[in-house]
Design a protein around this motif. Structure first.
Motif, short mmCIF file in Angstrom:
data_model
loop_
_atom_site.label_atom_id
_atom_site.label_comp_id
_atom_site.label_asym_id
_atom_site.label_seq_id
_atom_site.Cartn_x
_atom_site.Cartn_y
_atom_site.Cartn_z
N ARG A 1 42.06 2.86 -1.34
CA ARG A 1 43.09 1.79 -0.69
C ARG A 1 44.08 1.89 -1.87
O ARG A 1 45.09 1.37 -1.24
N SER B 1 46.49 7.43 -8.93
CA SER B 1 47.95 7.48 -8.83
C SER B 1 48.22 6.47 -10.23
O SER B 1 49.48 5.92 -10.23
N GLY C 1 48.18 3.89 -13.29
CA GLY C 1 47.85 2.15 -13.56
C GLY C 1 48.21 1.39 -12.40
O GLY C 1 48.95 1.70 -11.60
N GLN D 1 49.75 -1.03 -10.42
CA GLN D 1 50.82 -1.87 -10.69
C GLN D 1 50.61 -3.63 -10.11
O GLN D 1 51.47 -3.99 -10.63
N GLY E 1 49.76 7.92 -14.91
CA GLY E 1 48.74 7.74 -15.70
C GLY E 1 47.53 8.79 -15.07
O GLY E 1 46.74 9.14 -15.83
N THR F 1 55.72 9.45 -13.26
CA THR F 1 56.76 8.49 -12.79
C THR F 1 57.49 7.39 -13.74
O THR F 1 58.16 6.59 -13.46
N SER G 1 57.61 2.76 -17.36
CA SER G 1 56.41 3.11 -18.48
C SER G 1 56.94 4.49 -18.93
O SER G 1 57.82 5.16 -18.55
O1 1HA Z 1 52.47 5.17 -17.80
C1 1HA Z 1 51.40 4.68 -17.91
C2 1HA Z 1 50.94 4.35 -19.21
C3 1HA Z 1 51.55 4.65 -20.39
C4 1HA Z 1 51.04 4.63 -21.72
C5 1HA Z 1 49.84 4.22 -21.81
C6 1HA Z 1 48.92 3.71 -20.70
C7 1HA Z 1 49.53 3.94 -19.36
C8 1HA Z 1 48.71 3.57 -18.56
C9 1HA Z 1 49.22 3.86 -16.90
C10 1HA Z 1 50.55 4.34 -16.88
C11 1HA Z 1 50.87 4.73 -15.48
O2 1HA Z 1 50.24 5.00 -14.67
S1 1HA Z 1 52.48 4.26 -15.04
C12 1HA Z 1 52.54 5.04 -13.46
C13 1HA Z 1 52.12 3.99 -12.42
N1 1HA Z 1 51.64 4.57 -11.07
C14 1HA Z 1 52.77 5.19 -10.20
O3 1HA Z 1 54.04 4.77 -10.58
C15 1HA Z 1 52.65 5.63 -9.17
C16 1HA Z 1 52.71 4.80 -7.77
N2 1HA Z 1 52.52 5.17 -6.57
C17 1HA Z 1 53.12 6.33 -5.91
O4 1HA Z 1 54.24 6.58 -6.18
C18 1HA Z 1 52.60 6.44 -4.59
O5 1HA Z 1 51.74 5.59 -4.10
C19 1HA Z 1 51.78 7.88 -4.25
C20 1HA Z 1 53.12 9.09 -4.57
C21 1HA Z 1 50.82 7.82 -5.35
C22 1HA Z 1 51.26 8.01 -2.88
O6 1HA Z 1 52.29 7.86 -2.15
P1 1HA Z 1 51.84 7.78 -0.64
O7 1HA Z 1 50.98 8.80 0.03
O8 1HA Z 1 53.25 7.41 0.04
O9 1HA Z 1 51.14 6.21 -0.48
P2 1HA Z 1 51.79 4.84 -0.54
O10 1HA Z 1 52.03 4.04 0.68
O11 1HA Z 1 52.85 4.71 -1.73
O12 1HA Z 1 50.46 4.05 -1.13
C23 1HA Z 1 49.27 3.55 -0.33
C24 1HA Z 1 48.90 2.28 -0.99
O13 1HA Z 1 48.53 2.48 -2.46
C25 1HA Z 1 50.03 1.11 -0.91
O14 1HA Z 1 49.59 -0.03 -0.76
P3 1HA Z 1 49.93 -0.75 0.62
O15 1HA Z 1 51.30 -0.45 0.73
O16 1HA Z 1 49.10 -0.21 1.68
O17 1HA Z 1 49.70 -2.20 0.44
C26 1HA Z 1 50.49 1.49 -2.52
O18 1HA Z 1 51.18 0.39 -2.87
C27 1HA Z 1 49.07 1.62 -3.22
N3 1HA Z 1 49.26 2.22 -4.50
C28 1HA Z 1 49.59 3.51 -4.68
N4 1HA Z 1 49.60 3.48 -5.83
C29 1HA Z 1 49.45 2.57 -6.47
C30 1HA Z 1 49.24 1.44 -5.71
N5 1HA Z 1 48.86 0.18 -5.97
C31 1HA Z 1 48.82 -0.07 -7.28
N6 1HA Z 1 49.14 0.82 -8.05
C32 1HA Z 1 49.54 2.36 -7.80
N7 1HA Z 1 49.87 2.95 -8.97
#
Ligand code: 1HA
Length: 270
Positions: A29, A70, A72, A74, A118, A140, A146
Motif C-alpha cells: 500500500r 520506497s 522511510g 513519510q 532508503g 530522493t 534527507s
Molecule cells: O534518507 C533516509 C535515511 C537517511 C539516513 C538514515 C536513515 C534514513 C532512513 C530513510 C531515509 C529515506 O528513505 S528518505 C526517502 C523517502 N522516500 C521517498 O522519498 C520516496 C517516496 N516515494 C516516491 O517517490 C514514489 O512513491 C515512488 C517513486 C516510490 C513510487 O511512485 P508511484 O509508482 O508513482 O506511486 P505513488 O502514487 O507515489 O505511491 C503510491 C502510494 O504509496 C501513495 O499513497 P496514496 O497517494 O495512494 O495515499 C504514496 O504516498 C505511498 N508511498 C510511496 N512511497 C512512500 C509512500 N508513503 C509513505 N512513505 C513513502 N516512502
C-alpha cells in the motif's frame, strides 16, 4: 518454490525454502516503505538467518510488482527520525544496514520494482542485486529533506564511481534496471516473471560453494572499506579458524591442566 513461514510478523513475511531465508517487506500500500517496526522485524529476521544453520543465503525483497522498497514511511517521519508506536524517533534502518553487511552469509537483493531513497540504500548494502526489468532505482534525499551519507553514499560510490554517485544523489533522478546494471550496481536484469527463479538459481550455486570460504571473502571485501570494524570481522573469522588447530587447543588444555603450554612442536611456517 514452496516457501514455508519461519515466523509471522506484521510488516514482513519471513520464509524458508531449500537453504534460503527470504525476507519480504509486505507494505505494498505504501510502496513497501518501512517504519521503525518494519525495520525492527527485518533486524529480527536477519538475526534468525545468522543463527539458523539451515540457512546459507538470504533474499531481501518487496511484496508485489511495484516496489522493492520506497525508503522511510513519510507518514511517520517526525523530528529526529521515524516515529514508531512507542513515540520514539529512530533511524534504525542504519542498524539493519550493518546487520546485512556483517551477516556471514550472502544477502541478495531481489529488486522487484522501485528501489528508492532508503530502499535504494538497502539494495546497495546487499552483497548482490538481481533486478526485474520493471525495477527503478534512485535516491530522493535532497528532494524530500534527507540524505544517507554513510553506506548509502560511500559504498554506492564503490559500485558506480564518485561521479555517478554524486549525480545519483545531487540530481535525484530515477534509473532503469538496465542503466543500474550498466553502472555496476546491479548484477543481472531479468523479466519480472523470471526474477525469483533467477535469484534462486544464484542462491543454489552459492549454497554449493564452501560456506567458510564465502564467509571469509565477504569479510575480506568488507574489511577493505570498514576500517577497524571491518578488520574486527575478518580477524574474528581468523580466530574462528585458529581455534580449529591443535596449537590453539594446546593453549587451552595447558591452562585447564595448570601446566606450561608447549607450543614448540607447532610449525613456524616460512
Ligand atoms: O534518507 C533516509 C535515511 C537517511 C539516513 C538514515 C536513515 C534514513 C532512513 C530513510 C531515509 C529515506 O528513505 S528518505 C526517502 C523517502 N522516500 C521517498 O522519498 C520516496 C517516496 N516515494 C516516491 O517517490 C514514489 O512513491 C515512488 C517513486 C516510490 C513510487 O511512485 P508511484 O509508482 O508513482 O506511486 P505513488 O502514487 O507515489 O505511491 C503510491 C502510494 O504509496 C501513495 O499513497 P496514496 O497517494 O495512494 O495515499 C504514496 O504516498 C505511498 N508511498 C510511496 N512511497 C512512500 C509512500 N508513503 C509513505 N512513505 C513513502 N516512502
Amino acid at each position: 518454490y514452496k516457501w514455508e513461514t519461519i515466523k509471522e510478523f506484521e510488516d514482513i513475511r519471513f520464509e524458508y525454502c531449500e537453504g534460503v531465508g527470504k525476507i519480504t517487506i509486505n507494505r505494498p500500500r505504501y510502496r513497501n516503505a518501512f517504519t521503525p517496526q518494519t525495520v525492527q522485524e527485518m533486524i529480527e529476521a536477519m538475526d534468525h538467518c545468522r543463527y539458523d544453520e539451515n540457512i546459507g543465503v538470504v533474499i531481501l525483497t518487496g511484496e508485489g510488482d511495484k516496489a522493492f522498497c520506497s525508503g522511510g514511511d513519510q507518514n511517520v517521519k517526525g523530528v529526529g527520525g521515524y516515529v514508531g508506536k512507542d513515540g520514539v524517533p529512530r533511524l534504525n534502518v542504519l542498524d539493519l544496514q550493518k546487520k546485512i553487511r556483517s551477516l556471514p552469509k550472502p544477502v541478495v537483493a531481489m529488486v522487484n520494482g522501485f528501489a528508492i531513497g532508503g530502499g535504494h540504500v538497502l539494495h546497495v548494502v546487499c552483497d548482490l542485486s538481481i533486478a526485474s526489468e520493471n525495477a527503478i532505482f534512485g535516491q530522493t534525499g535532497p528532494k524530500v529533506g534527507s540524505f544517507d551519507g554513510g553506506f548509502g553514499s560511500s559504498y554506492l560510490a564503490r559500485h558506480v564511481g564518485q561521479k555517478k554517485a554524486r549525480e545519483i544523489w545531487f540530481l535525484c533522478k530515477q534509473y532503469s534496471a538496465q542503466e543500474a546494471c550498466e553502472m555496476g550496481m546491479v548484477n543481472k536484469v531479468v523479466p519480472f516473471e523470471e526474477l525469483e527463479n533467477e535469484t534462486m538459481e544464484w542462491c543454489k550455486i552459492m549454497l554449493e560453494r564452501s560456506p567458510l570460504a564465502l564467509r571469509m571473502v565477504k569479510a575480506g571485501l568488507n574489511a577493505e572499506l570498514d576500517g577497524q570494524a571491518g578488520i574486527q570481522e575478518l580477524a574474528g573469522n581468523a580466530t574462528l579458524l585458529y581455534y580449529f588447530t591443535e596449537e590453539a587447543q594446546e593453549g587451552k588444555k595447558a591452562f585447564l591442566e595448570k601446566r606450561k603450554p608447549d607450543f614448540s612442536k607447532y610449525p613456524k611456517f616460512p
